[in-house]
Scaffold this motif. Structure first.
Motif, PDB file in Angstrom:
ATOM      1  N   VAL A   1       0.837  -1.207   0.000  1.00 19.39           N
ATOM      2  CA  VAL A   1       0.000   0.000   0.000  1.00 19.39           C
ATOM      3  C   VAL A   1       0.867   1.250   0.000  1.00 19.39           C
ATOM      4  O   VAL A   1       0.592   2.225  -0.709  1.00 19.39           O
ATOM      5  N   ARG A   2       1.937   1.206   0.776  1.00 21.06           N
ATOM      6  CA  ARG A   2       2.851   2.356   0.829  1.00 21.06           C
ATOM      7  C   ARG A   2       3.481   2.608  -0.550  1.00 21.06           C
ATOM      8  O   ARG A   2       3.544   3.750  -1.017  1.00 21.06           O
ATOM      9  N   LEU A   3       3.949   1.551  -1.187  1.00 14.56           N
ATOM     10  CA  LEU A   3       4.566   1.702  -2.499  1.00 14.56           C
ATOM     11  C   LEU A   3       3.566   2.183  -3.538  1.00 14.56           C
ATOM     12  O   LEU A   3       3.870   3.065  -4.362  1.00 14.56           O
ATOM     13  N   ASP A   4       2.370   1.619  -3.508  1.00 18.44           N
ATOM     14  CA  ASP A   4       1.339   2.001  -4.466  1.00 18.44           C
ATOM     15  C   ASP A   4       0.998   3.488  -4.328  1.00 18.44           C
ATOM     16  O   ASP A   4       0.835   4.194  -5.334  1.00 18.44           O
ATOM     17  N   THR A   5       0.906   3.948  -3.104  1.00 18.15           N
ATOM     18  CA  THR A   5       0.577   5.361  -2.861  1.00 18.15           C
ATOM     19  C   THR A   5       1.632   6.290  -3.447  1.00 18.15           C
ATOM     20  O   THR A   5       1.317   7.281  -4.120  1.00 18.15           O
ATOM     21  N   ILE A   6       2.892   5.957  -3.212  1.00 22.26           N
ATOM     22  CA  ILE A   6       3.994   6.792  -3.720  1.00 22.26           C
ATOM     23  C   ILE A   6       4.056   6.754  -5.240  1.00 22.26           C
ATOM     24  O   ILE A   6       4.204   7.800  -5.899  1.00 22.26           O
ATOM     25  N   LEU A   7       3.915   5.572  -5.813  1.00 19.02           N
ATOM     26  CA  LEU A   7       4.021   5.432  -7.265  1.00 19.02           C
ATOM     27  C   LEU A   7       2.842   6.062  -7.988  1.00 19.02           C
ATOM     28  O   LEU A   7       3.005   6.658  -9.064  1.00 19.02           O
TER      29      LEU A   7
ATOM     30  N   ASP B   1       5.696  -7.885 -14.116  1.00 18.27           N
ATOM     31  CA  ASP B   1       6.573  -6.823 -14.610  1.00 18.27           C
ATOM     32  C   ASP B   1       7.787  -6.680 -13.704  1.00 18.27           C
ATOM     33  O   ASP B   1       8.861  -6.306 -14.156  1.00 18.27           O
ATOM     34  N   LEU B   2       7.583  -6.994 -12.419  1.00 23.08           N
ATOM     35  CA  LEU B   2       8.678  -6.880 -11.458  1.00 23.08           C
ATOM     36  C   LEU B   2       8.453  -7.830 -10.293  1.00 23.08           C
ATOM     37  O   LEU B   2       7.335  -7.963  -9.795  1.00 23.08           O
ATOM     38  N   VAL B   3       9.531  -8.496  -9.871  1.00 25.64           N
ATOM     39  CA  VAL B   3       9.519  -9.328  -8.672  1.00 25.64           C
ATOM     40  C   VAL B   3      10.528  -8.730  -7.699  1.00 25.64           C
ATOM     41  O   VAL B   3      11.690  -8.521  -8.053  1.00 25.64           O
TER      42      VAL B   3
ATOM     43  N   GLY C   1      11.016 -14.135 -18.034  1.00 24.17           N
ATOM     44  CA  GLY C   1      11.057 -12.750 -18.497  1.00 24.17           C
ATOM     45  C   GLY C   1      10.605 -11.762 -17.442  1.00 24.17           C
ATOM     46  O   GLY C   1      10.261 -10.610 -17.756  1.00 24.17           O
ATOM     47  N   ASP C   2      10.596 -12.177 -16.170  1.00 18.26           N
ATOM     48  CA  ASP C   2      10.243 -11.279 -15.068  1.00 18.26           C
ATOM     49  C   ASP C   2      11.477 -10.481 -14.642  1.00 18.26           C
ATOM     50  O   ASP C   2      12.549 -11.076 -14.440  1.00 18.26           O
ATOM     51  N   ALA C   3      11.337  -9.194 -14.483  1.00 21.06           N
ATOM     52  CA  ALA C   3      12.432  -8.402 -13.912  1.00 21.06           C
ATOM     53  C   ALA C   3      12.504  -8.726 -12.419  1.00 21.06           C
ATOM     54  O   ALA C   3      11.478  -8.741 -11.734  1.00 21.06           O
ATOM     55  N   LEU C   4      13.691  -9.010 -11.925  1.00 25.20           N
ATOM     56  CA  LEU C   4      13.872  -9.387 -10.518  1.00 25.20           C
ATOM     57  C   LEU C   4      14.770  -8.366  -9.818  1.00 25.20           C
ATOM     58  O   LEU C   4      15.857  -8.052 -10.309  1.00 25.20           O
ATOM     59  N   LEU C   5      14.295  -7.864  -8.684  1.00 23.17           N
ATOM     60  CA  LEU C   5      15.065  -6.917  -7.886  1.00 23.17           C
ATOM     61  C   LEU C   5      15.442  -7.566  -6.558  1.00 23.17           C
ATOM     62  O   LEU C   5      14.570  -7.892  -5.746  1.00 23.17           O
ATOM     63  N   LEU C   6      16.738  -7.775  -6.343  1.00 20.74           N
ATOM     64  CA  LEU C   6      17.238  -8.296  -5.077  1.00 20.74           C
ATOM     65  C   LEU C   6      17.629  -7.113  -4.198  1.00 20.74           C
ATOM     66  O   LEU C   6      18.299  -6.179  -4.659  1.00 20.74           O
TER      67      LEU C   6
ATOM     68  N   SER D   1      15.505   4.189 -11.494  1.00 15.03           N
ATOM     69  CA  SER D   1      16.087   3.157 -12.352  1.00 15.03           C
ATOM     70  C   SER D   1      15.175   2.789 -13.520  1.00 15.03           C
ATOM     71  O   SER D   1      15.545   1.955 -14.351  1.00 15.03           O
ATOM     72  N   ARG D   2      13.982   3.383 -13.555  1.00 17.42           N
ATOM     73  CA  ARG D   2      13.003   3.158 -14.619  1.00 17.42           C
ATOM     74  C   ARG D   2      12.629   1.666 -14.725  1.00 17.42           C
ATOM     75  O   ARG D   2      12.320   1.170 -15.811  1.00 17.42           O
ATOM     76  N   LEU D   3      12.637   1.000 -13.590  1.00 17.61           N
ATOM     77  CA  LEU D   3      12.324  -0.422 -13.579  1.00 17.61           C
ATOM     78  C   LEU D   3      10.883  -0.715 -13.974  1.00 17.61           C
ATOM     79  O   LEU D   3      10.560  -1.809 -14.444  1.00 17.61           O
ATOM     80  N   LEU D   4      10.009   0.258 -13.769  1.00 18.18           N
ATOM     81  CA  LEU D   4       8.587   0.058 -14.090  1.00 18.18           C
ATOM     82  C   LEU D   4       8.221   0.648 -15.443  1.00 18.18           C
ATOM     83  O   LEU D   4       7.050   0.780 -15.771  1.00 18.18           O
ATOM     84  N   GLU D   5       9.237   0.979 -16.208  1.00 17.03           N
ATOM     85  CA  GLU D   5       8.967   1.590 -17.514  1.00 17.03           C
ATOM     86  C   GLU D   5       9.523   0.763 -18.653  1.00 17.03           C
ATOM     87  O   GLU D   5       9.507   1.177 -19.813  1.00 17.03           O
ATOM     88  N   HIS D   6       9.999  -0.451 -18.328  1.00 19.29           N
ATOM     89  CA  HIS D   6      10.637  -1.271 -19.356  1.00 19.29           C
ATOM     90  C   HIS D   6       9.673  -1.726 -20.436  1.00 19.29           C
ATOM     91  O   HIS D   6      10.082  -2.022 -21.549  1.00 19.29           O
ATOM     92  N   SER D   7       8.376  -1.770 -20.104  1.00 13.87           N
ATOM     93  CA  SER D   7       7.423  -2.275 -21.084  1.00 13.87           C
ATOM     94  C   SER D   7       6.737  -1.156 -21.866  1.00 13.87           C
ATOM     95  O   SER D   7       5.848  -1.409 -22.664  1.00 13.87           O
ATOM     96  N   ASP D   8       7.119   0.090 -21.581  1.00 13.09           N
ATOM     97  CA  ASP D   8       6.484   1.208 -22.288  1.00 13.09           C
ATOM     98  C   ASP D   8       6.943   1.280 -23.742  1.00 13.09           C
ATOM     99  O   ASP D   8       8.025   0.839 -24.083  1.00 13.09           O
TER     100      ASP D   8
END
Length: 348
Positions: A84-90, A128-130, A234-239, A341-348
Motif C-alpha cells: 500500500v505504501r509503495l502504491d501510494t507513492i508510485l 513486470d517486477l519481482v 522474463g520477469d524483472a527481478l530486484l534483489l 532506475s526506470r524499472l517500471l517503464e521497461h514495457s512502455d
C-alpha cells in the motif's frame, strides 16, 4: 458361483475403499485440509498469501504493472503494509498514466526456500517486477548440530511436511497413500527419536550451533534458482540487501530490556527467535554477501536497502522489523529507486 464371489468381493472392496477415503478426508479436515481438494493445503496451510492469485490472469504484456513481493515478515502486509505504501507513492508519481497491481506474498518466518517454492507455484503468472527481500529467517535452520543439518531444510518439520505433500500429487483423487506416508513417517520419527528444528523459534539448547552458517550454500542455491526462473519467464527481478540494526556496544539477550534500544513498537521480536545475537548478525552478513555477489555476477537488478536504512533505533522495532518511521523510509527509498532506475517503464 465364482463370478458372484468375485463380484461380491469387488463390491465389498469398493465400499471399503470409499468408506476409508471419506473417513480419512474427514480426519484431514480436522487438521485444516480442504475436503474436496486436500492438495490445496499447500496454499491454505502453508502459503495462504498465494490464495488470491490462484486462477487470476496475471500477465506482463498489458497496461497493468504487476509487482510480486517475496520475503519475510518485514515487508509483509500485517507488519508494514508495504504494498500500500509503495502504491501510494508510485500513483502520486505517475498519476493515471500507469496502473499498478501489487501481490504481497511475504510472510512471517519465510526463508529463501519458501520464497523459491512460492515463486515456482506461480508458474503460470508473469510479472513486470519481482521484489525479493529476506536474509534473517534462514538463521533458525543453522541452530542444529552439523550432522543433523540438511541442505533442503528437511530438518525443519515445516519443510518435511511440504515435501511429503508435494510427493503425493494423487491426493485430490485419493488421500490414502498420503495418510499412509504420514503414519509411516510419524512412526519412523518416533522410533529414531528424530528432533526437528522449529520454523518460527529456536531451541535455546541448540542456539549455540548457529555460529556455523550452514545455510550459506542453500541460500545461494535458492537465490540462483530464483534468478534463473525469472530469466526464463522474463520477469524483472530486484534483489535487495537486507537492513538490520544491532545497537553498537549493546549485548542483546532477548530480554525485555533489549527493547530500550529500539523504537518501542507495539509488536517486536526478541533476537533469540532467530538465535544468539552475534550468530544472527553473522548470518545476515553472510546471506547479504551472497545476495550481493549473485546480483553482480548474474547482472540482476539490485538495491542496497541496508545502506538506505539509518542505523538508528527509531527506525527499527527490533533487529530487523521496521517502525512506522522505518516503514516510511523503506517505502520511500525503494519507490525512489524504482522510479530512478526506470524499472517500471521497461514495457512502455
Amino acid at each position: 458361483m465364482a463370478w458372484r464371489s468375485f463380484l461380491f468381493s469387488l463390491i465389498f472392496f469398493v465400499i471399503l475403499f470409499v468408506a476409508t477415503e471419506i473417513i480419512l478426508r474427514i480426519a484431514l479436515v480436522c487438521y485444516g485440509y480442504p475436503f474436496w481438494k486436500p492438495g490445496d493445503y499447500l496454499y491454505t496451510g502453508f502459503y495462504p498469501t498465494l490464495k488470491e492469485m490462484i486462477g487470476k490472469d496475471i500477465r506482463s504484456d498489458d497496461e497493468v504493472q504487476d509487482i510480486l513481493i517475496l520475503g519475510g515478515s518485514v515487508i509483509s502486509t500485517p507488519w508494514s503494509n508495504m504494498e500500500v505504501r509503495l502504491d501510494t507513492i508510485l500513483q502520486k508519481k505517475y498519476g493515471k498514466s500507469k496502473k499498478f497491481a501489487f501481490y504481497n506474498t511475504a510472510a512471517a518466518g519465510h526463508t529463501s526456500l519458501d520464497n523459491l517454492i512460492k515463486y515456482k507455484l506461480l508458474a503460470d503468472k508473469r510479472f513486470d517486477l519481482v521484489i525479493y527481500y529476506e536474509a534473517i529467517n534462514e538463521n533458525r535452520a543453522n541452530c542444529i548440530p552439523d550432522k543433523d543439518f540438511r541442505a533442503d531444510y528437511a530438518h525443519i518439520k515445516w519443510y518435511s511436511d511440504i515435501y511429503l505433500l508435494q510427493a503425493h500429487p494423487e491426493i485430490n483423487f485419493t488421500v490414502i497413500p498420503y495418510v499412509c506416508a504420514l503414519v509411516i513417517r510419524g512412526v519412523r520419527d518416533k522410533v529414531t527419536r528424530k528432533a526437528y528444528v522449529s520454523q518460527d523459534m529456536v531451541d535455546p539448547g541448540f542456539a549455540k550451533f548457529g555460529s556455523n552458517i550452514k545455510t550459506a550454500l542453500p541460500y545461494r542455491e535458492n537465490l540462483t534458482n530464483m534468478i534463473n526462473i525469472s530469466n526464463r519467464r522474463g520477469d524483472a527481478l530486484l534483489l535487495m540487501k537486507y537492513a538490520s540494526y544491532f545497537p553498537e556496544g549493546v549485548k542483546l539477550t532477548g530480554e525485555q530490556k533489549d527493547m530500550d534500544h529500539f523504537a518501542g513498537c507495539h509488536y517486536a521480536s526478541p533476537v533469540t527467535i532467530w538465535g544468539q545475537a552475534d550468530n544472527v548478525k553473522k548470518g545476515i552478513q553472510s546471506h547479504n554477501q551472497i545476495l550481493t555477489d549473485l546480483a553482480k555476477r548474474k547482472q540482476t537488478h539490485f538495491f542496497d536497502m541496508a545502506a538506505n536504512m539509518p542505523q538508528d533505533g527509531r527506525f527499527f522495532c527490533d533487529v530487523c522489523h521496521v517502525s512506522e518511521l522505518g516503514a516510511q523510509n523503506f517505502a520511500s527509498k525503494l519507490a525512489g529507486h524504482l522510479i530512478d532506475s526506470r524499472l517500471l517503464e521497461h514495457s512502455d
